[in-house]
Design an enzyme around this catalytic site. Structure first.
Site, PDB file in Angstrom:
ATOM      1  N   LYS A  63      -1.196  -3.674  -3.776  1.00 12.52           N
ATOM      2  CA  LYS A  63      -1.605  -3.580  -2.377  1.00 12.52           C
ATOM      3  C   LYS A  63      -2.862  -4.411  -2.193  1.00 12.52           C
ATOM      4  CE  LYS A  63      -3.039  -0.458   1.264  1.00 12.52           C
ATOM      5  NZ  LYS A  63      -3.136   0.927   1.748  1.00 12.52           N
ATOM      6  N   ARG A  67      -4.414   0.426  11.538  1.00 15.06           N
ATOM      7  CA  ARG A  67      -5.679   1.171  11.631  1.00 15.06           C
ATOM      8  C   ARG A  67      -5.970   1.548  13.078  1.00 15.06           C
ATOM      9  NH1 ARG A  67      -8.990  -2.519   7.185  1.00 15.06           N
ATOM     10  NH2 ARG A  67      -7.541  -2.083   5.467  1.00 15.06           N
ATOM     11  N   LYS A  85     -12.332  -2.751   2.165  1.00 19.67           N
ATOM     12  CA  LYS A  85     -11.590  -2.076   1.099  1.00 19.67           C
ATOM     13  C   LYS A  85     -11.460  -2.946  -0.153  1.00 19.67           C
ATOM     14  CE  LYS A  85      -9.141   1.103   4.205  1.00 19.67           C
ATOM     15  NZ  LYS A  85      -7.883   1.854   4.452  1.00 19.67           N
ATOM     16  N   GLU A 130      -1.322  -4.258 -12.741  1.00 11.01           N
ATOM     17  CA  GLU A 130      -1.183  -3.003 -11.996  1.00 11.01           C
ATOM     18  C   GLU A 130       0.197  -2.392 -12.232  1.00 11.01           C
ATOM     19  OE1 GLU A 130      -3.191  -1.173 -10.342  1.00 11.01           O
ATOM     20  OE2 GLU A 130      -4.901  -2.411  -9.752  1.00 11.01           O
ATOM     21  N   LYS A 157       2.672  -5.005  -1.012  1.00 11.30           N
ATOM     22  CA  LYS A 157       2.239  -4.884   0.375  1.00 11.30           C
ATOM     23  C   LYS A 157       1.033  -5.754   0.631  1.00 11.30           C
ATOM     24  CE  LYS A 157       0.103  -1.421   3.283  1.00 11.30           C
ATOM     25  NZ  LYS A 157      -0.467  -0.108   3.355  1.00 11.30           N
ATOM     26  N   SER A 198       2.026  -3.672   9.605  1.00 15.40           N
ATOM     27  CA  SER A 198       1.810  -3.662  11.053  1.00 15.40           C
ATOM     28  C   SER A 198       1.490  -5.044  11.620  1.00 15.40           C
ATOM     29  CB  SER A 198       0.688  -2.684  11.380  1.00 15.40           C
ATOM     30  OG  SER A 198      -0.495  -3.003  10.667  1.00 15.40           O
ATOM     31  N   TYR A 224       8.780  -1.564  10.459  1.00  7.49           N
ATOM     32  CA  TYR A 224       8.754  -0.931  11.781  1.00  7.49           C
ATOM     33  C   TYR A 224       9.971  -1.365  12.603  1.00  7.49           C
ATOM     34  CZ  TYR A 224       4.055   0.149  10.258  1.00  7.49           C
ATOM     35  OH  TYR A 224       2.991   0.604   9.527  1.00  7.49           O
TER      36      TYR A 224
HETATM   37  C1  PBG Z   1      -3.537   3.750   4.113  1.00 12.89           C
HETATM   38  C2  PBG Z   1      -2.491   2.777   4.492  1.00 12.89           C
HETATM   39  C3  PBG Z   1      -2.649   1.569   5.183  1.00 12.89           C
HETATM   40  C4  PBG Z   1      -1.367   1.097   5.416  1.00 12.89           C
HETATM   41  C5  PBG Z   1      -0.474   1.986   4.837  1.00 12.89           C
HETATM   42  N1  PBG Z   1      -1.188   3.020   4.237  1.00 12.89           N
HETATM   43  C6  PBG Z   1      -3.851   0.918   5.735  1.00 12.89           C
HETATM   44  C7  PBG Z   1      -4.919   0.471   4.855  1.00 12.89           C
HETATM   45  O1  PBG Z   1      -4.813   0.457   3.633  1.00 12.89           O
HETATM   46  O2  PBG Z   1      -5.983   0.143   5.410  1.00 12.89           O
HETATM   47  C8  PBG Z   1      -1.060  -0.138   6.198  1.00 12.89           C
HETATM   48  C9  PBG Z   1       0.305  -0.225   6.794  1.00 12.89           C
HETATM   49  C10 PBG Z   1       0.455  -1.229   7.861  1.00 12.89           C
HETATM   50  O3  PBG Z   1      -0.441  -2.046   8.156  1.00 12.89           O
HETATM   51  O4  PBG Z   1       1.531  -1.224   8.470  1.00 12.89           O
HETATM   52  N2  PBG Z   1      -4.036   3.694   2.853  1.00 12.89           N
END
Ligand code: PBG
Length: 340
Positions: free
Chosen positions: A214, A224, A236, A252, A267, A293, A332
């Site tokens: 990720k 968010r 992050k 990982e 992701k 997203s 989505y």
């Molecule tokens: C939370 C999480 C996130 C997403 C899925 N789980 C956001 C982040 O890590 O800030 C993002 C999913 C998306 O953008 O559709 N840990």
């Protein structure tokens, strides 16, 4: 139908050869039926996982401004929506809670409340739709007033203390009936700690879908917004991966496999197809990819302005994940695609 396609197949006739070619790759592309025969990858509705936002204390859905067509559903609507998704052939949903801001604190305490939004939703879904696979995200950001995936101590996102909370959170979701818990936090050692906690309490059948690679990505912005979960300070980057790194994803993956993951996820999706492909070459576990997203928002924005064709862009993006090696896709667009 058959006669129609036959009459269009002019290209199967004779034509003079100007170039002396033994190999003509276009022969395998000359009609829709031929293309169907040689196609290497396919998307099917069984591969799709629908990420869903649920919010407490609302009677009616709220549209997410930066994700047109995506909603925060009320708890009641969630069940209706899930029922529709199952009718369309969708096998799994991933749940994301929009928590009342008053319930957020620095410990993310609401995440451990057995009667809170997520466990409540899981129970309701399981009793209405026992076959639907429920994936529950494990990370503190929707619950924490700091908006980080782990605990913040003196400005630092601490690892081991966070893992302890995350393992307890996973137990709450498993007890409610989640089929998979999906740690999205990127703390070190969380897969092992969660597996151990689940097994200790007898949840040997609850799976772990690990957000394995990720990345610290700009493409999470609209998500968010949806959960009002952006970090209150900092970013992050001390836990999510550097977008510049690919070999690190293999590291990982090796750790997650050793620690007991059942499914590995990459992701975001489209900007990280190379990562998906590399993992596919190296690991035998099922692979998931998350079309996040921001990827959703980009396709919507461009197609709304007439710049690209929405349906074709969706289909092509999902196909690219399968071609790169994904077994399943969080998107989505799941319901929309299934409706096509
Ligand atoms: C939370 C999480 C996130 C997403 C899925 N789980 C956001 C982040 O890590 O800030 C993002 C999913 C998306 O953008 O559709 N840990």
């Amino acid at each position: 139908m058959a006669t129609k396609s036959k009459s269009k197949r002019k290209s199967l006739g004779k034509s003079k050869s100007a170039l002396n070619l033994k190999q003509r790759p276009r022969r395998n592309r000359q009609s829709a039926f031929v293309r169907d025969l040689v196609r290497e990858s396919k998307v099917s509705v069984e591969d799709l996982i629908w990420p869903v936002f649920v919010k407490e204390g609302i009677a009616k859905r709220e549209e997410i401004k930066t994700m047109p067509g995506v909603f925060r559903f009320s708890e009641k609507e969630l069940i209706q929506e899930a029922r529709e998704a199952v009718k369309l052939g969708i096998r799994a949903i991933a749940l994301f809670p929009a928590i009342d801001p008053k319930k957020k604190d620095p410990h993310g305490s609401e995440a451990l409340n057995k009667n809170s939004l997520v466990p409540r939703s899981i129970r309701a879904l399981k009793s209405a739709l026992p076959d639907l696979v429920i994936i529950a995200d494990v990370a503190l950001d929707p619950f924490s007033s700091d908006g980080h995936d782990g605990l913040v101590v003196d400005g630092e996102i601490v690892n081991d203390e966070s893992v302890e909370v995350l393992a307890n959170m996973a137990l709450v979701f498993a007890e409610a009936g989640a089929d998979y818990v999906a740690p999205s936090d990127m703390m070190d050692g969380r897969i092992g700690a969660i597996r151990e906690a689940l097994d200790r309490d007898g949840f040997t059948k609850t799976g772990i879908l690990s957000y394995c690679a990720k990345y610290a990505s700009s493409f999470y912005g609209p998500f968010r917004d949806a959960l009002d979960s952006a970090p209150k300070s900092g970013d992050k980057k001390t836990y999510q991966m550097d977008p510049a790194n690919a070999r690190e994803a293999l590291r990982e993956a090796a750790l997650d496999i050793r620690e007991g993951a059942d499914i590995l996820m990459v992701k975001p999706g489209m900007p990280y197809l190379d990562i998906l492909y590399r993992l596919r070459e190296k690991v035998s576990l099922p692979l998931a990819v998350y079309q996040v997203s921001g990827e959703y928002a980009m396709i919507c924005a461009a197609s709304d302005r007439g710049m690209i064709d929405r349906r074709r862009a969706i289909e092509e993006s999902l196909l690219s994940f399968k071609r790169a090696g994904a077994d399943m896709i969080l998107t989505y667009f799941a319901k929309e695609w299934a409706g096509y």
